[in-house]
Motif scaffolding. Structure first.
Motif, short mmCIF file in Angstrom:
data_model
loop_
_atom_site.label_atom_id
_atom_site.label_comp_id
_atom_site.label_asym_id
_atom_site.label_seq_id
_atom_site.Cartn_x
_atom_site.Cartn_y
_atom_site.Cartn_z
N ASP A 39 -4.72 -5.13 0.22
CA ASP A 39 -4.46 -3.69 0.33
C ASP A 39 -3.39 -3.32 -0.71
N THR A 40 -3.82 -2.90 -1.91
CA THR A 40 -2.84 -2.63 -2.98
C THR A 40 -2.03 -1.37 -2.68
N GLY A 41 -2.62 -0.42 -1.94
CA GLY A 41 -1.89 0.80 -1.57
C GLY A 41 -0.67 0.48 -0.73
N TYR A 99 2.26 -0.19 -2.96
CA TYR A 99 2.89 1.04 -3.49
C TYR A 99 3.67 1.77 -2.40
N ARG A 100 3.13 1.74 -1.18
CA ARG A 100 3.84 2.36 -0.05
C ARG A 100 5.17 1.65 0.19
N ALA A 101 5.16 0.31 0.10
CA ALA A 101 6.39 -0.47 0.34
C ALA A 101 7.45 -0.13 -0.71
N VAL A 135 5.77 7.14 -6.74
CA VAL A 135 6.27 5.93 -7.44
C VAL A 135 5.15 5.26 -8.24
N SER A 136 3.90 5.48 -7.80
CA SER A 136 2.79 4.79 -8.47
C SER A 136 2.54 5.32 -9.88
N ALA A 137 3.14 6.45 -10.22
CA ALA A 137 2.97 6.98 -11.58
C ALA A 137 3.95 6.35 -12.57
N VAL A 193 6.77 0.30 -12.17
CA VAL A 193 6.23 -0.01 -10.83
C VAL A 193 4.81 -0.54 -10.98
N ARG A 194 4.01 0.14 -11.80
CA ARG A 194 2.61 -0.28 -11.96
C ARG A 194 2.52 -1.68 -12.57
N SER A 195 3.32 -1.94 -13.62
CA SER A 195 3.16 -3.25 -14.27
C SER A 195 3.61 -4.37 -13.31
N GLY A 237 -7.97 -0.03 -3.66
CA GLY A 237 -6.92 0.81 -4.21
C GLY A 237 -7.44 1.95 -5.05
N ARG A 238 -6.79 2.17 -6.20
CA ARG A 238 -7.20 3.25 -7.10
C ARG A 238 -7.67 2.71 -8.45
N ASP A 239 -7.09 1.55 -8.83
CA ASP A 239 -7.36 1.00 -10.17
C ASP A 239 -7.77 -0.46 -10.11
N THR A 240 -8.26 -0.93 -8.96
CA THR A 240 -8.54 -2.36 -8.85
C THR A 240 -9.74 -2.76 -9.72
N GLU A 266 -3.11 17.35 -3.29
CA GLU A 266 -2.02 17.08 -4.22
C GLU A 266 -1.99 15.59 -4.61
N ARG A 267 -2.23 14.71 -3.62
CA ARG A 267 -2.26 13.28 -3.94
C ARG A 267 -3.41 12.96 -4.87
N ASP A 268 -4.57 13.60 -4.64
CA ASP A 268 -5.72 13.40 -5.55
C ASP A 268 -5.30 13.75 -6.97
N ASN A 324 -2.20 13.97 -8.30
CA ASN A 324 -1.24 12.97 -8.81
C ASN A 324 -1.97 11.71 -9.28
N ASP A 325 -2.86 11.21 -8.42
CA ASP A 325 -3.50 9.92 -8.68
C ASP A 325 -4.50 10.00 -9.84
N ARG A 326 -5.15 11.18 -10.00
CA ARG A 326 -6.17 11.31 -11.05
C ARG A 326 -5.57 11.67 -12.40
N GLU A 327 -4.43 12.39 -12.36
CA GLU A 327 -3.92 12.94 -13.62
C GLU A 327 -2.79 12.13 -14.24
N ARG A 328 -2.33 11.08 -13.54
CA ARG A 328 -1.24 10.30 -14.15
C ARG A 328 -1.76 9.61 -15.41
N THR A 329 -0.80 9.29 -16.30
CA THR A 329 -1.20 8.74 -17.61
C THR A 329 -1.68 7.30 -17.47
O1 DC Z 1 -4.46 3.70 -0.54
P1 DC Z 1 -3.14 4.30 -0.08
O2 DC Z 1 -3.31 5.67 0.49
O3 DC Z 1 -2.40 3.39 0.85
O4 DC Z 1 -2.26 4.43 -1.43
C1 DC Z 1 -1.03 5.10 -1.45
C2 DC Z 1 -0.73 5.59 -2.86
O5 DC Z 1 -0.50 4.47 -3.71
C3 DC Z 1 -1.84 6.39 -3.53
O6 DC Z 1 -1.72 7.78 -3.32
C4 DC Z 1 -1.71 6.04 -4.99
C5 DC Z 1 -1.04 4.70 -5.01
N1 DC Z 1 -1.94 3.62 -5.37
C6 DC Z 1 -2.15 3.39 -6.71
O7 DC Z 1 -1.65 4.14 -7.54
N2 DC Z 1 -2.91 2.35 -7.12
C7 DC Z 1 -3.49 1.53 -6.23
N3 DC Z 1 -4.23 0.51 -6.66
C8 DC Z 1 -3.32 1.78 -4.84
C9 DC Z 1 -2.54 2.83 -4.44
#
Ligand code: DC
Length: 235
Positions: free
Chosen positions: A43-45, A48-50, A114-116, A120-122, A141-144, A192-194, A196-201
């Motif tokens: 669970d990669t999310g 990021y939550r942690a 924080v995920s942007a 943190v991402r690297s 996740g979002r980018d697995t 809003e989360r969509d 953030n998650d779709r538009e980050r670089t």
């Molecule tokens: O899947 P989740 O709702 O637990 O993820 C929380 C946030 O973490 C989500 O809004 C974006 C970020 N995230 C990410 O950027 N990349 C991932 N692989 C998983 C989550």
């Protein structure tokens, strides 16, 4: 080599990736697919939550890159299987059980922020790749499928409109005994989360070119998992 298989001449990782927007049911489906295959659920999310939780707890401003780097260098996150079937994974941060604290909509928003951040991402991407190196992983996740495991043998992208995802999230929160006083606010947070998650670089949420798209709107979690398992068993 262990964890790798030959597919169309290219080395493919024995990994399933399941990406998609928040609230689409990825966690439930990922747990089911992992259980059916006898593989580990990643669970990669939750990671990021942690990190979002720890920033808030330590009062770290996201713009304070020096403090953030110290936090990341000392990061100690452990993901453990749930105690009860169907629950989320348990998450420990430096031995503190933060499993419940990271599951609120606010914690999700903090995670999205924080995920942007590139550092943190690297850091988390490297940890996830280490966890998946031996294969037999179902990563969610979002980018697995696009960034963490681009060589995964099976990639899925689960989608549904925000209104449908909001309806499901309200049901889940109520089932856990949490009040949802303002559904419109929850929908606004999902949208809003969509964004953030779709538009980050870096590593934005998007479907990998070689992923299978599944519309979750009209399907139960069991039906989605069955479709995925049918694809996995074809190879
Ligand atoms: O899947 P989740 O709702 O637990 O993820 C929380 C946030 O973490 C989500 O809004 C974006 C970020 N995230 C990410 O950027 N990349 C991932 N692989 C998983 C989550």
């Amino acid at each position: 080599m262990e964890g790798e298989m030959v597919m169309s001449g290219a080395m493919r990782l024995k990994v399933v990736t399941i990406d998609g927007p928040s609230g689409v049911g990825k966690s439930t489906v990922s747990r089911k697919v992992a259980a059916a295959l006898g593989w580990t659920y990643l669970d990669t999310g939750a990671m990021y939550r942690a990190v979002g939780f720890q920033c808030r707890q330590a009062g770290i401003e996201l713009a304070d890159s020096a403090a953030l780097n110290v936090l990341l260098a000392r990061l100690d996150i452990r993901l453990l299987p749930p105690l009860h079937e169907g629950d989320d994974v348990r998450v420990f941060l430096h031995d503190e059980d933060i499993s419940a604290a990271i599951r609120s909509p606010e914690a999700g928003m903090m995670a999205s922020q924080v995920s942007a951040l590139p550092t943190v991402r690297s850091t988390l991407t490297a940890l996830q790749q280490k966890m998946g190196r031996a294969g037999e992983i179902v990563a969610e996740g979002r980018d697995t499928g696009t960034v963490v495991f681009p060589a995964a043998a099976w990639k899925f992208y689960l989608d549904a409109p925000p209104e449908e995802r909001c309806r499901r999230r309200v049901g889940q929160l109520r089932a856990k005994g949490q009040a949802v006083p303002d559904e419109a606010e929850l929908l606004a947070q999902i949208i809003e989360r969509d964004r953030n998650d779709r538009e980050r670089t870096i590593a934005p949420l998007r479907m990998a070119e070689d992923a299978v798209l599944i519309d979750a709107s009209e399907l139960t979690a069991d039906e989605v998992a069955e479709r995925m398992l049918a694809v996995v068993s074809l190879l």
